[in-house]
Design an enzyme around this catalytic site. Structure first.
Site, short mmCIF file in Angstrom:
data_model
loop_
_atom_site.label_atom_id
_atom_site.label_comp_id
_atom_site.label_asym_id
_atom_site.label_seq_id
_atom_site.Cartn_x
_atom_site.Cartn_y
_atom_site.Cartn_z
N GLU A 1 -18.16 23.19 72.86
CA GLU A 1 -18.49 24.55 73.32
C GLU A 1 -17.70 25.62 72.59
O GLU A 1 -16.49 25.76 72.77
CB GLU A 1 -18.22 24.65 74.84
N ASP B 1 -22.45 27.67 84.53
CA ASP B 1 -21.03 28.01 84.36
C ASP B 1 -20.77 29.45 84.80
O ASP B 1 -20.80 30.36 83.99
CB ASP B 1 -20.62 27.81 82.89
N LYS C 1 -16.86 29.69 71.32
CA LYS C 1 -16.65 30.96 72.03
C LYS C 1 -16.22 32.02 71.01
O LYS C 1 -15.55 31.70 70.03
CB LYS C 1 -15.58 30.71 73.08
N ASP D 1 -18.75 35.78 83.67
CA ASP D 1 -19.19 34.65 84.50
C ASP D 1 -19.69 35.06 85.88
O ASP D 1 -19.33 34.44 86.89
CB ASP D 1 -18.08 33.59 84.59
N HIS E 1 -24.69 26.31 78.97
CA HIS E 1 -23.89 26.81 80.08
C HIS E 1 -24.53 28.11 80.49
O HIS E 1 -24.28 29.15 79.86
CB HIS E 1 -22.43 27.02 79.65
N ASP F 1 -23.07 28.71 75.63
CA ASP F 1 -22.76 29.40 76.88
C ASP F 1 -23.26 30.84 76.73
O ASP F 1 -22.93 31.51 75.74
CB ASP F 1 -21.24 29.34 77.12
N HIS G 1 -20.74 33.62 75.68
CA HIS G 1 -19.77 33.40 74.60
C HIS G 1 -20.08 34.07 73.26
O HIS G 1 -19.59 33.64 72.22
CB HIS G 1 -19.58 31.90 74.38
N TRP H 1 -14.26 22.14 75.79
CA TRP H 1 -13.98 23.54 75.46
C TRP H 1 -12.46 23.74 75.48
O TRP H 1 -11.79 23.29 76.40
CB TRP H 1 -14.63 24.50 76.47
N ASP I 1 -17.46 38.44 79.01
CA ASP I 1 -17.78 37.07 79.44
C ASP I 1 -17.30 36.89 80.88
O ASP I 1 -16.40 36.12 81.16
CB ASP I 1 -17.08 36.10 78.48
C1 RNT Z 1 -14.81 29.14 79.16
C2 RNT Z 1 -15.96 28.19 79.04
C3 RNT Z 1 -15.81 26.93 79.86
C4 RNT Z 1 -15.25 27.17 81.24
C5 RNT Z 1 -15.23 25.95 82.12
C6 RNT Z 1 -14.42 26.14 83.34
O1 RNT Z 1 -15.08 30.35 78.58
O2 RNT Z 1 -17.16 28.82 79.36
O3 RNT Z 1 -17.03 26.27 79.90
O4 RNT Z 1 -15.96 28.18 81.90
O5 RNT Z 1 -14.81 24.89 81.37
ZN ZN Z 2 -18.91 27.57 79.49
#
Ligand code: RNT
Ligand code: ZN
Length: 430
Positions: free
Chosen positions: A232, A338, A234, A308, A298, A271, A274, A191, A306
């Site tokens: 990955e 994640d 986004k 997390d 993820h 993810d 994302h 990513w 986003d």
């Molecule tokens: C970032 C991505 C990625 C990170 C990690 C730390 O938006 O989701 O996966 O969260 O690599």
């Molecule tokens: Zn991620």
């Protein structure tokens, strides 16, 4: 102290629950057996707020952010490993660990990321082996002076781009060595943050450069028995709100084209945070897997952005689990986590998020999937909806508690007692 049900009650409740599921031809014992074979890849970065060990106190960049300053975060690889071991001890089943490159354990001189080699991760490989944990890997394309302009593999500066290409190649070699050491392919996720805060005049050139970088990175074909590459995408990040070069369509197209000698397509990473804030990923799995061999997930939880947040047993995670079960796709979907919350106990965050994900899988395995498909095929949409709805009040908790008991970890919320004790004895001393 959080009270814990005694074993006798747990067993007793399970016997009753099992009968209720059996009425719909659902075999709870075999659901538990299947569940015990599913590994979730825990992300090392929840343990220290995505800090890494390269540069203690260094700033987290790349448009991702942790908030909170709960005491006791891991400051060294040994502390992080101790915290992880505590978390794993409270999870039913055998799970994996996803390491980020900047968690390199090399106490002496700092190593440039383009010069990282497998031996710099020896302590992780040894530790994982001793714990019976298999490793996955991630290149780290942020929190570094050469990423400060917000561009890495898609940078217009050829020196910067070259540096990150070399980093990515180094990471593939490290992942392959991890895969060899553990006898299981190490999923190597890529990513990058590259993007623009405001309207770019040229959306084209960065994507051409990124495509070219990827082609260089993947030039050498590595055995899929050792490592598999994941990409990955986004939609946006903090400071890259208007444009992200590595978007959904970009990597999906890259993954869908058969771009390696060995004919192994790249894994596409989905993810949950994302996409557009209300967009969910469960429906994407069957689409992607129609054209791509495998996906990496993820599992995260975005709240309004986003963000997390720690994963909980919400609708989205349940829908994802249902999709995997209904598609019988456990061999094609790699489950990774994640999230990063620095405002609560970090070990508890891992335990809550992972247990929630396992619960979602169990809920999905305890559905009358063949029956639902039969009803659908026969056009009985009324019964399909009625049954799906009724599954929500089945005695799932009794099966979950029994599974925890069977796997030798605390049932219910009693795991929190262990985390509290660990907090007093270990975390508070940091
Ligand atoms: C970032 C991505 C990625 C990170 C990690 C730390 O938006 O989701 O996966 O969260 O690599
Ligand atoms: Zn991620």
């Amino acid at each position: 102290m959080i009270p814990k049900l005694d074993s006798q009650t747990i067993n007793h409740n399970y016997i009753h629950a099992k009968e209720i599921y059996a009425l719909l031809d659902i075999d709870a014992d075999s659901a538990l057996k299947q569940l015990s074979e599913i590994a979730i890849s825990l992300h090392c970065w929840q343990g220290d707020d995505v800090g890494g060990f390269e540069n203690p106190g260094g700033e987290l960049t790349g448009g991702i952010q942790t908030t909170g300053n709960y005491p006791g975060k891991a400051r060294t690889p040994d502390e992080l490993r101790a915290d992880l071991a505590k978390a794993y001890s409270l999870l039913p089943g055998n799970h994996r660990l996803s390491l980020h490159a900047f968690y390199v354990d090399h106490p002496d001189s700092p190593i440039e990321r383009n010069e990282l080699r497998p031996e710099h991760f020896e302590s992780w490989i040894d530790w994982a082996k001793a714990q019976g944990i298999k490793l996955d890997f991630n290149g780290t394309f942020f929190s570094h002076p050469k990423a400060d302009q917000g561009w890495t593999l898609a940078s217009a500066d050829s020196g910067i781009r070259q540096y990150w290409i070399e980093h990515a190649i180094a990471c593939r070699k490290i992942a392959a060595e991890m895969g060899r050491a553990q006898g299981s392919p190490c999923i190597n996720n890529l990513w990058i943050p590259d993007g623009e805060k405001d309207l770019p005049a040229d959306r084209w050139a960065p994507r051409q450069r990124l495509r070219d970088s990827l082609d260089q990175i993947f030039q050498e074909s590595l055995s899929a028995a050792l490592t598999k590459d994941a990409l990955e995408p986004k939609l946006f990040g903090i400071g890259s709100e208007a444009y992200v070069a590595g978007s959904h369509e970009f990597y999906l197209a890259y993954c869908a084209q058969n771009n390696s000698d060995s004919g192994v397509r790249k894994l596409f990473c989905l993810d949950t945070g994302h996409f557009h804030p209300t967009e969910q990923i469960a429906d994407k799995i069957s689409s992607v897997l129609t054209f791509v061999d495998e996906v990496l997930l993820h599992v995260s939880r975005g709240v309004r952005w986003d963000s997390d947040h720690v994963v909980i047993l919400g609708d989205e995670v349940r829908a994802i689990a249902e999709e995997i079960v209904r598609g019988d796709a456990f061999d094609r979907v790699h489950l990774g986590l994640d999230f990063f919350d620095a405002s609560i106990n970090r070990v508890a965050a891992w335990v809550i998020g992972t247990r929630a994900t396992i619960k979602a899988l169990l809920l999905a395995l305890l559905q009358p999937t063949p029956l639902l498909k039969e009803l659908e095929a026969s056009g009985d949409r009324t019964a399909r909806l009625a049954l799906m709805e009724d599954m929500k009040t089945m005695p799932f908790g009794a099966v979950w508690d029994y599974y925890c008991e069977l796997q030798g970890v605390p049932a219910g919320a009693a795991w929190l007692n262990d985390v509290r004790e660990y907090e007093v004895k270990v975390l508070a001393e940091r």
